[in-house]
Enzyme design. Sequence first.
Site, PDB file in Angstrom:
ATOM      1  N   ASP A  72       0.828  -1.210  -0.068  1.00 22.26           N
ATOM      2  CA  ASP A  72      -0.029   0.031   0.151  1.00 22.26           C
ATOM      3  C   ASP A  72       0.835   1.237   0.073  1.00 22.26           C
ATOM      4  OD1 ASP A  72       0.950  -0.911   2.665  1.00 22.26           O
ATOM      5  OD2 ASP A  72      -0.787   0.633   3.523  1.00 22.26           O
TER       6      ASP A  72
ATOM      7  N   GLU B 251       0.427  -1.320   6.068  1.00 23.92           N
ATOM      8  CA  GLU B 251       1.339  -0.699   6.914  1.00 23.92           C
ATOM      9  C   GLU B 251       1.408   0.649   6.993  1.00 23.92           C
ATOM     10  OE1 GLU B 251       5.281   1.038   7.750  1.00 23.92           O
ATOM     11  OE2 GLU B 251       4.131   1.329   5.772  1.00 23.92           O
TER      12      GLU B 251
END
Length: 376
Positions: A77, A137
């Site tokens: 991400d 994350e």
Amino acid sequence: MDMNHYTSLLSQLVNIDCGTQTPQGVATVAARLCAWWQEAGWFTRTIELDEACGPGLLVTNRHEPAHYDVLLIGHMDTVFPPGTAAQRPMSEDNTRIYGPGVSDMKAGLVNIFFALNNLSKADNERLSIAVAMNPDEEIGSPWSHQWLSELASRARVVLVCEAARADGSLVKARKGVATWEIQFAGVAAHAGNEPEKGRSAITALAHTVLAVNQLANSDAGTTVNVGVIRGGDAPNIVAASATAAVDVRFWENSDYERVKDALLTLCSQPGYNGVSLSAHCLAHKPAMMPGEATQALMRHIEQAGEQCGVPITWQAVGGGSDANLTAALGIPTIDGLGPVGGGFHSPEEYLEKASIAPRIALLEEIISRLPCGAQQ
């Protein structure tokens, strides 16, 4: 190495909108990566974590091994909203590559792929290797935390391939980080006709922000930042609700406990003018500090650097990563093993071209030197 092949693969990841809150984009990145690894002959498994986020991806060189000699971690991400990839797709000049997430951390994912597929057949057969790629994350890994922790508990060492610092340093320590949300429940009223019947959640928030700011401890390196506030419905309505998002960073886990207890105590009491408060921890990563086992891994990495001509220097940094999670379990963990980059989370994010091949060689050398066998 074939830089054209490298940049071709990198562009396939960078040119996808895959912010944490864009789960379909993260799923597209996971599917691309899965196809690469399967074509290279590795075992892959897609991990469904929560409908609110994209999937995780696990890659191993053995079918369902009981332990891992090394676990490599990277995240899929980014922090960027939909439309960013179209506005500024991957580009390059003579020395750098640019684009959303190019260093944080699409290049790290590609470096892992190249390094592991460059390993000798003997090392591939000797070592039990796993790669975990998670989708969340950038917001503290709330959905992948348990999955990563379980994988790390079966690993001898963990290598996190976030970008190396701008000066080439690897990361030996990271501040802990926690995200809290404080909710304020007041009473709505007409701001002109009968404001005395209302209790403003926004006014209570303003008083509370000042109190929260006092929880910082500069001597210990603990910062407390109210970074986002929301509340109210219209200027002529006394606000019935409001929220504040609080970021806490700390070197000492004990000092975080002080801040946490103070936040909970503050929010267990009525706020200004009787407004009700409640506090919720949305994400928490303990501070990452190198113990003896991690220091031994650092020496191992320094020797690998000498072998392949990459000078190894170390930094302690204020940003958190998934290395915080695995280090807290007592697993030797080092971060910053991706190529060199900078400008993270900004339109100026870049990747240093000259660092790509040396950092792939370094990662390969580190892994090839690792011992094998089940943990004792």
